[in-house]
Design a protein around this motif. Structure first.
Motif, PDB file in Angstrom:
ATOM      1  N   LEU A 840       0.825  -1.214   0.000  1.00  0.00           N
ATOM      2  CA  LEU A 840       0.000   0.000   0.000  1.00  0.00           C
ATOM      3  C   LEU A 840       0.857   1.262   0.000  1.00  0.00           C
ATOM      4  O   LEU A 840       0.532   2.244  -0.682  1.00  0.00           O
ATOM      5  CB  LEU A 840      -0.928  -0.011   1.213  1.00  0.00           C
ATOM      6  N   GLU A 841       1.934   1.257   0.753  1.00  0.00           N
ATOM      7  CA  GLU A 841       2.812   2.431   0.797  1.00  0.00           C
ATOM      8  C   GLU A 841       3.452   2.670  -0.571  1.00  0.00           C
ATOM      9  O   GLU A 841       3.510   3.812  -1.049  1.00  0.00           O
ATOM     10  CB  GLU A 841       3.891   2.221   1.859  1.00  0.00           C
ATOM     11  N   ALA A 842       3.910   1.592  -1.217  1.00  0.00           N
ATOM     12  CA  ALA A 842       4.515   1.734  -2.541  1.00  0.00           C
ATOM     13  C   ALA A 842       3.482   2.206  -3.560  1.00  0.00           C
ATOM     14  O   ALA A 842       3.799   3.000  -4.462  1.00  0.00           O
ATOM     15  CB  ALA A 842       5.128   0.406  -2.967  1.00  0.00           C
ATOM     16  N   ARG A 843       2.254   1.728  -3.432  1.00  0.00           N
ATOM     17  CA  ARG A 843       1.193   2.158  -4.345  1.00  0.00           C
ATOM     18  C   ARG A 843       0.929   3.650  -4.209  1.00  0.00           C
ATOM     19  O   ARG A 843       0.771   4.371  -5.206  1.00  0.00           O
ATOM     20  CB  ARG A 843      -0.084   1.371  -4.073  1.00  0.00           C
ATOM     21  N   TYR A 844       0.905   4.109  -2.961  1.00  0.00           N
ATOM     22  CA  TYR A 844       0.671   5.531  -2.715  1.00  0.00           C
ATOM     23  C   TYR A 844       1.789   6.376  -3.325  1.00  0.00           C
ATOM     24  O   TYR A 844       1.543   7.373  -4.015  1.00  0.00           O
ATOM     25  CB  TYR A 844       0.567   5.780  -1.215  1.00  0.00           C
ATOM     26  N   GLU A 845       3.022   5.957  -3.084  1.00  0.00           N
ATOM     27  CA  GLU A 845       4.162   6.720  -3.592  1.00  0.00           C
ATOM     28  C   GLU A 845       4.219   6.684  -5.113  1.00  0.00           C
ATOM     29  O   GLU A 845       4.651   7.650  -5.748  1.00  0.00           O
ATOM     30  CB  GLU A 845       5.458   6.157  -3.005  1.00  0.00           C
ATOM     31  N   ARG A 846       3.788   5.582  -5.695  1.00  0.00           N
ATOM     32  CA  ARG A 846       3.840   5.457  -7.150  1.00  0.00           C
ATOM     33  C   ARG A 846       3.032   6.547  -7.834  1.00  0.00           C
ATOM     34  O   ARG A 846       3.470   7.134  -8.837  1.00  0.00           O
ATOM     35  CB  ARG A 846       3.309   4.074  -7.567  1.00  0.00           C
ATOM     36  N   PHE A 847       1.838   6.826  -7.328  1.00  0.00           N
ATOM     37  CA  PHE A 847       0.986   7.823  -7.963  1.00  0.00           C
ATOM     38  C   PHE A 847       1.196   9.221  -7.386  1.00  0.00           C
ATOM     39  O   PHE A 847       0.889  10.214  -8.053  1.00  0.00           O
ATOM     40  CB  PHE A 847      -0.480   7.404  -7.853  1.00  0.00           C
ATOM     41  N   ALA A 848       1.735   9.295  -6.162  1.00  0.00           N
ATOM     42  CA  ALA A 848       1.966  10.610  -5.559  1.00  0.00           C
ATOM     43  C   ALA A 848       3.033  11.381  -6.323  1.00  0.00           C
ATOM     44  O   ALA A 848       3.011  12.613  -6.359  1.00  0.00           O
ATOM     45  CB  ALA A 848       2.365  10.438  -4.096  1.00  0.00           C
ATOM     46  N   LYS A 849       3.960  10.683  -6.965  1.00  0.00           N
ATOM     47  CA  LYS A 849       5.073  11.362  -7.639  1.00  0.00           C
ATOM     48  C   LYS A 849       4.624  12.163  -8.854  1.00  0.00           C
ATOM     49  O   LYS A 849       5.359  13.025  -9.339  1.00  0.00           O
ATOM     50  CB  LYS A 849       6.128  10.341  -8.050  1.00  0.00           C
ATOM     51  N   PHE A 850       3.421  11.875  -9.349  1.00  0.00           N
ATOM     52  CA  PHE A 850       2.954  12.604 -10.533  1.00  0.00           C
ATOM     53  C   PHE A 850       2.341  13.950 -10.154  1.00  0.00           C
ATOM     54  O   PHE A 850       1.958  14.709 -10.993  1.00  0.00           O
ATOM     55  CB  PHE A 850       1.935  11.767 -11.329  1.00  0.00           C
TER      56      PHE A 850
END
Length: 850
Positions: A840-850
């Motif tokens: 879940l943390e990686a998923r959040y960071e994946r889209f937060a970077k955009f």
């Protein structure tokens, strides 16, 4: 059916009977060919054999025997001779089952041979010409049908009525020559059955039909309420209580359901007797309960307990329509609640077969409270992460429909089952509304998204086994129960168990007995072969929706007539009069890779999502509907196995040909399609099952009806759910990835694109139209938006670009599918090793970077 050679008469080349053991036969042993058969004359001799006088011992036992004085004997003999002169001796009767043009000639040949030829007929055809050639006639029924003339019960009853010693099968009745149950019953009654070697030439000979199977003739016959034909219990049991003639479903008792579904001798009943209550002191209620128990041999309208399905331990409840029409009283609710509570404590899955007319009126509000009571028990069972499968049978109505029948993680239904909340009589009496044909059927419920699938009875056991295995594959192994944890959490082991392992009582008892069949459904051997083939091939594609989708909007018809369809604009995909997305020349601008990819992604021969599912998802079972409004064909969702791992698969499906594309709205989902996907995501989360999404859409459908049903809301709900979904999610873009309609299935932990797929905020035509007011600049728009897979990967939008092989996917679909499968298997293996918090943390960071 076996042919006993020792009962044959061998015919010489000139048609003469060759005695057994003759020199001719010794020199050339008879073979099973046209040279071995009975002639009609020989059949008469055997049928009319003179009776044998009782021997001395038998005569000594005749307590009623009275000696006749010699004078009286002479007088009796003279009277008998006179009677024979006045009325010839009775001939043996041959029932001739034929009604073709040659029937008249056949009846005449039978009569000439020395039989009393008896013809079969129906009331509506009692004046047919062939009947005049018969010396006797027997009526089979009111209305003619091929099925009636090859119905074992009808033929046996006709043979008994005319006292036939022989039954001759021809024309429509020929299938009975292969039916073991019919032949065994005929033999038990002393009736010999023959089939014509050549119905058009009866003089050539007749083959004796027999069987080694025992006669299950206990006098029990059941009549199909759909076609009116009767069949023996053994034949029905071997065919899952489906009418062999019309395919109609018999209502099954709990005992029959147990024998047909659970492993033999595995059922252990729970809470057989629960004290009855009479909360309203309803007059005569206790007496009616006692009468129902005496009539049915049952304690109440439901039986509960545990058993095994292909070796898997499961708690099961089976409602009884024979007991007060399966109405739900306090005892029914109590037994179901106790079963679910015990299943929760022992971590067992639950399967309930419903059959009910609704709440039991004699118990008033107490009956109503059972809806809440069972729902509470099922809620606790669900919170424990355990699966509940509901199977709707005919009828399922009223309070049962409004509670536990529709609360399953998966809801299956038998074909043509009556399913509804308010019965037709209630609706007519209450609001005076006439209901249309096919209303409140399983097919109606499937079309309106209320159930997951319609499963034929012959496939029900296998379907339940695979569903249970998929649901249990990702939960605590202890839930499988003693001896079950190592058996059924693998697709191939489940399949092997169903084919070669534990079996049901009916299969063990009647598996070698070919059920009586009718012409419309082919011979029994073919049915058995098809069943084996289905088991070997798994369940892939079995639940493809048969009902056509909603009517195509007129705007879509107009767009199609212009040559294409654009989801966002509802307009033709044309540039300067050239239809895009077909076999357009992709090399028109070699430097514009994005536009080339657009053309390839829209190629009508490109494999669709369903082709990929068929290629690498083992045992895929499609689950339909949003449980509220409809079933959107543009979204295919279900469960299966990828690389030995149980997964939920959600895909956008365009359709393989024009007819299917129209039915699936060209892969442009409606709101109910996204709500179906959301439902399956939540189910996957409940069972800890990874989700694999296959994306291929121009975009979400934007018609007026879609807006009315909340298209934006549905996509938003999907995105919110996927952002926090507590299972790994992998998405692969196979073709077009258009706008929010694609993103609704692409908010994932890993996102990949096939080499020639495209991903964009809008179609290039829509982009050019909005920004430049010129749709003809679509190729330029594609380049500006960087729609290609390579460009999306460079921007970090997707994680990987998947090769399609030496050529685009439509030229080598197997190679393309293997690349997708390998990527999904590898990524799932990686993600499933991580804790869900890390995912879940990686998923959040994946889209937060955009």
């Amino acid at each position: 059916m076996k042919q006993r050679k020792q009962n044959y008469i061998t015919l010489s080349a000139d048609g003469e009977v060759v005695p057994q053991g003759s020199a001719v036969e010794d020199a050339a042993p008879a073979q099973e060919s046209a040279d071995v058969a009975y002639r009609l004359s020989r059949m008469v001799e055997e049928a009319a054999g003179s009776p044998v006088a009782p021997n001395a011992l038998d005569a000594a036992d005749m307590s009623e025997y009275t000696a006749v004085a010699p004078g009286e004997a002479q007088t009796a003999a003279r009277a008998e001779r006179a009677a024979r002169v006045a009325e010839p001796a009775a001939k043996p009767v041959a029932l001739v089952m034929a009604r073709s043009k040659s029937a008249k000639r056949l009846l005449q040949a039978v009569a000439d041979a020395g039989f009393c030829a008896c013809a079969a007929y129906t009331q509506d055809r009692r004046n047919e010409g062939y009947l005049k050639a018969a010396q006797r006639a027997v009526c089979l029924g009111e209305k003619y049908s091929d099925a009636l003339f090859c119905n074992g019960h009808a033929v046996l009853e006709a043979a008994a009525e005319c006292e036939a010693a022989v039954v001759l099968l021809s024309d429509e009745a020929l299938p009975l020559a292969e039916v073991d149950s019919f032949l065994a019953r005929a033999a038990a009654r002393g009736v010999r059955v023959f089939r014509a070697m050549n119905p058009d030439a009866p003089a050539l000979g007749w083959i004796l039909c027999s069987t080694d199977k025992p006669a299950a003739d206990d006098g029990t016959w059941r009549t199909c309420q759909h076609c009116g034909l009767s069949f023996d219990e053994a034949s029905l049991a071997s065919g899952h209580y489906v009418c062999p003639s019309c395919g109609g479903y018999f209502r099954m008792s709990s005992a029959e359901r147990i024998d047909d579904t659970l492993d033999a001798d595995s059922f252990v009943e729970w809470n057989r007797r629960v004290p009855e209550t009479d909360p309203l002191n309803f007059p005569g209620y206790d007496d009616k309960l006692a009468a129902q128990r005496e009539k049915t041999g049952l304690e109440e309208a439901v039986r509960t307990g545990e058993g095994r399905i292909a070796g898997l331990r499961v708690a099961v409840g089976i409602m009884e329509s024979r007991f007060f029409m399966g109405s739900m009283g306090s005892v029914v609710g109590e037994k179901l609640s106790r079963m679910v509570e015990r299943a929760t404590d022992e971590r067992l899955p639950v399967v309930v077969f419903t059959a009910s007319g609704g709440a039991r009126m004699q118990e008033g509000l107490v009956s109503l409270m059972q809806m809440a009571k069972v729902s509470c028990a099922l809620s606790r069972h669900a919170q424990a992460g355990l699966p509940y499968l509901s199977v709707l049978t005919d009828p399922t109505t009223g309070g049962v429909t409004a509670s536990f029948a529709m609360q399953g993680d998966v809801i299956l239904a038998e074909p043509r089952a009556l399913i509804g909340f308010a019965g037709q009589r209630v609706i007519k009496d209450t609001i005076k509304q006439e209901l249309p044909e096919g209303f409140q059927t399983a097919e109606f419920a499937l079309e309106h998204g209320l159930i997951d699938a319609i499963v034929e009875r012959a496939d029900m056991r296998a379907t339940l086994a695979h569903l249970l295995a998929i649901h249990l594959a990702t939960v605590d192994r202890g839930s499988c129960g003693p001896g079950g944890s190592a058996i059924l959490v693998d697709y191939r082991k489940v399949r092997d168990n169903l084919e070669h392992g534990t079996d049901t009582y009916n299969t063990v008892t009647y598996g070698m007995l070919e059920p009586e069949g009718g012409l419309p459904f082919g011979d029994a051997a073919a049915r058995g072969s098809r069943r084996a083939q289905r088991l070997l091939s798994g369940l892939a594609g079995r639940f493809e929706r048969k009902a056509s989708g909603p009517a195509m909007p007129k705007r879509l018809e107009k767009a199609l007539s212009r040559g294409g369809f654009d989801a966002e604009e509802g307009a033709s995909l044309e540039v300067n009069g050239v239809v895009m997305g077909g076999d357009a020349n992709v090399a028109a601008d070699p430097g514009n890779r994005a536009w080339q990819s657009v053309q390839l992604a829209r190629n009508v021969h490109r494999p669709t999502a369903r082709a990929y599912i068929d290629a690498f998802v083992d045992g895929f079972i499609e689950l339909h509907g949003d449980r509220a409004f409809g079933d959107d064909g543009a979204v295919v969702a279900g469960v299966g196995w990828i690389g030995g791992r149980a997964v939920t698969v959600i895909a956008q499906e365009k359709g393989a040909d024009l007819k299917e594309r129209i039915r699936r709205n060209f892969g442009c989902p409606q709101p109910e399609g996204y709500r179906k996907s959301l439902r399956l995501m939540r189910q996957a989360e409940k069972f800890g099952r990874p989700v694999v999404c296959l994306v291929d859409t121009q975009g979400a459908f934007c018609g007026m009806e879609a807006e009315e049903r909340g298209q934006g809301n549905a996509i938003a709900d999907n995105l919110l759910a996927m952002a926090g979904l507590r299972v790994p999610v992998v998405s692969v873009l196979l073709g077009e990835g258009g706008s929010g309609g694609a993103l609704a299935l692409a908010l994932a932990d890993r996102v990949a694109m096939q080499e020639h797929a495209v991903y964009s905020v809008l179609s290039p035509e829509g982009f050019a139209s909005i920004l430049w007011k010129d749709r003809t600049r679509a190729p330029e728009a594609a380049a500006v938006m960087k729609m290609s897979a390579a460009e999306a990967c460079q921007m970090g939008i997707v994680d990987a670009v998947l090769p399609e092989g030496p050529a685009p996917a439509h030229e080598n679909p197997e190679a393309a599918a293997e690349q997708v499968r390998a990527y999904v298997v590898d990524v799932l293996a990686e993600l499933c090793e991580q804790s869900i918090e890390e995912v879940l943390e990686a998923r959040y960071e994946r889209f937060a970077k955009f």
